[in-house]
Design an enzyme around this catalytic site. Structure first.
Site, PDB file in Angstrom:
ATOM      1  N   SER A  87       0.819  -1.212   0.000  1.00 20.76           N
ATOM      2  CA  SER A  87       0.000   0.000   0.000  1.00 20.76           C
ATOM      3  C   SER A  87       0.857   1.269   0.000  1.00 20.76           C
ATOM      4  O   SER A  87       1.998   1.266   0.465  1.00 20.76           O
ATOM      5  CB  SER A  87      -0.907   0.018   1.236  1.00 20.76           C
ATOM      6  OG  SER A  87      -1.716  -1.139   1.262  1.00 20.76           O
TER       7      SER A  87
HETATM    8  N1  SAM Z   1      -1.038  -4.904   4.116  1.00 19.65           N
HETATM    9  C1  SAM Z   1      -0.279  -5.096   2.916  1.00 19.65           C
HETATM   10  C2  SAM Z   1       1.082  -4.474   2.930  1.00 19.65           C
HETATM   11  O1  SAM Z   1       1.424  -3.801   3.904  1.00 19.65           O
HETATM   12  O2  SAM Z   1       1.814  -4.711   1.976  1.00 19.65           O
HETATM   13  C3  SAM Z   1      -1.012  -4.661   1.683  1.00 19.65           C
HETATM   14  C4  SAM Z   1      -1.807  -5.752   1.184  1.00 19.65           C
HETATM   15  S1  SAM Z   1      -2.445  -5.773  -0.420  1.00 19.65           S
HETATM   16  C5  SAM Z   1      -3.107  -4.174  -0.676  1.00 19.65           C
HETATM   17  C6  SAM Z   1      -3.875  -6.804  -0.071  1.00 19.65           C
HETATM   18  C7  SAM Z   1      -3.540  -8.240   0.257  1.00 19.65           C
HETATM   19  O3  SAM Z   1      -4.749  -8.905   0.610  1.00 19.65           O
HETATM   20  C8  SAM Z   1      -2.941  -9.035  -0.894  1.00 19.65           C
HETATM   21  O4  SAM Z   1      -1.716  -9.583  -0.514  1.00 19.65           O
HETATM   22  C9  SAM Z   1      -3.976 -10.144  -1.158  1.00 19.65           C
HETATM   23  O5  SAM Z   1      -3.424 -11.367  -1.583  1.00 19.65           O
HETATM   24  C10 SAM Z   1      -4.637 -10.243   0.205  1.00 19.65           C
HETATM   25  N2  SAM Z   1      -5.977 -10.849   0.221  1.00 19.65           N
HETATM   26  C11 SAM Z   1      -6.999 -10.698  -0.654  1.00 19.65           C
HETATM   27  N3  SAM Z   1      -8.078 -11.411  -0.260  1.00 19.65           N
HETATM   28  C12 SAM Z   1      -7.715 -12.019   0.920  1.00 19.65           C
HETATM   29  C13 SAM Z   1      -8.389 -12.878   1.826  1.00 19.65           C
HETATM   30  N4  SAM Z   1      -9.658 -13.284   1.656  1.00 19.65           N
HETATM   31  N5  SAM Z   1      -7.710 -13.311   2.923  1.00 19.65           N
HETATM   32  C14 SAM Z   1      -6.427 -12.938   3.154  1.00 19.65           C
HETATM   33  N6  SAM Z   1      -5.737 -12.129   2.317  1.00 19.65           N
HETATM   34  C15 SAM Z   1      -6.380 -11.663   1.212  1.00 19.65           C
END
Ligand code: SAM
Length: 212
Positions: A60
C-alpha cells in the site's frame, strides 16, 4: 541505507498528510520499506506510491498505511487482526508500535516470503496464517482492532463476530473498482459507522469477499 529518502517520504507522505502520531512517524522512519519490495524496485520504495509485490498484489501507498494505522486509534497494548498481509509492511508498522498482530494472507507463497522477511527483520510479534481472511482467525479472537487491507463487498460477519465489543474495524467496502474506507465500531453487537473516506484497494477474495 536510504535514511534520507525515508525521512523525505515520512515528511511528504505522512506528516504533510496530517498524520501526527509520533509512534507512526518513528516506525516509518525506522522500517526499511525497500526490503518489502523486489530488489529491482528498491529505489522506488520511498516514493508516494503503492508498488507491485509477488502474486500480482501491492504494497500500500505510505499515506494509506500511516492513515489506516492512525484510524485504528491504538493505545499500544492491543491485539490486532490484519486481513491481507501482503508485503508485511503494514504489520511491521503495527509491530513497531508494540501491538500483537495476527495477520492472514490467502496467497501461500507471498505469506511464506513475508514471514521469512519479518523474522529476518526481528518482527516476532507478528503471527501469519495462510488462508481466507474473510472467515477471520477464531483461535485468537476476540480482537481489539481489525484492519482489512483489501476491498470487500460488505463487512464479513465472521470478522464482525471476532471483534471485541467497543472494538474498532477499518475496512474498505464497496465496488471492485472503488470503495469507501469505513471506520466501524461494535456497540451492543451492532455495526456503527463512525466515518468513511473514498479510497481504492485490491479486491478481498474469499467466502465473504469477492469470487475470483
Ligand atoms: N497490508 C499489505 C502491505 O502492507 O503490503 C497490503 C496488502 S495488499 C493491498 C492486499 C492483500 O490482501 C494481498 O496480498 C492479497 O493477496 C490479500 N488478500 C486478498 N483477499 C484475501 C483474503 N480473503 N484473505 C487474506 N488475504 C487476502
Amino acid at each position: 541505507m536510504y535514511e534520507r529518502s525515508r525521512a523525505e517520504m515520512v515528511e511528504k507522505y505522512v506528516i504533510e498528510q496530517g498524520v501526527e502520531d509520533p509512534r507512526i512517524i518513528k516506525a516509518m522512519l525506522k522500517i526499511p520499506r525497500h526490503e518489502f519490495v523486489d530488489q529491482a524496485l528498491a529505489h522506488q520504495a520511498y516514493k508516494g506510491k503503492s508498488l507491485p509485490i509477488a502474486g500480482g498484489q501491492t504494497i500500500s501507498h505510505p499515506t494509506t498505511v500511516a492513515w489506516m494505522t492512525d484510524l485504528l486509534e491504538l493505545g499500544g497494548e492491543e491485539r490486532i487482526l490484519e486481513i491481507g498481509t501482503g508485503s508485511g509492511y503494514q504489520a511491521a508498522v503495527l509491530a513497531e508500535i508494540g501491538v500483537k498482530v495476527f495477520s492472514i494472507e490467502r496467497l501461500p507463497e507471498l505469506a511464506r516470503r513475508t514471514q521469512t522477511l519479518l523474522e529476518r527483520l526481528g518482527y516476532y510479534s507478528v503471527g501469519i496464517k495462510i488462508g481466507d481472511g474473510t472467515v477471520g482467525w477464531n483461535a485468537h479472537a476476540p480482537y481489539d482492532r481489525i484492519i482489512v487491507t483489501a476491498a470487500s463487498p460488505g463487512v464479513p460477519e465472521n470478522l464482525f463476530n471476532q471483534l471485541k465489543e467497543s472494538g474498532r474495524m477499518i475496512i474498505p467496502v464497496g465496488e471492485k473498482s472503488q470503495q469507501k474506507l469505513l471506520i466501524i465500531t461494535k456497540e451492543n453487537n451492532q455495526v456503527h459507522i463512525l466515518g468513511d473516506y473514498n479510497r481504492s484497494f485490491v479486491p478481498l477474495i474469499g467466502k465473504e469477499g469477492w469470487t475470483l
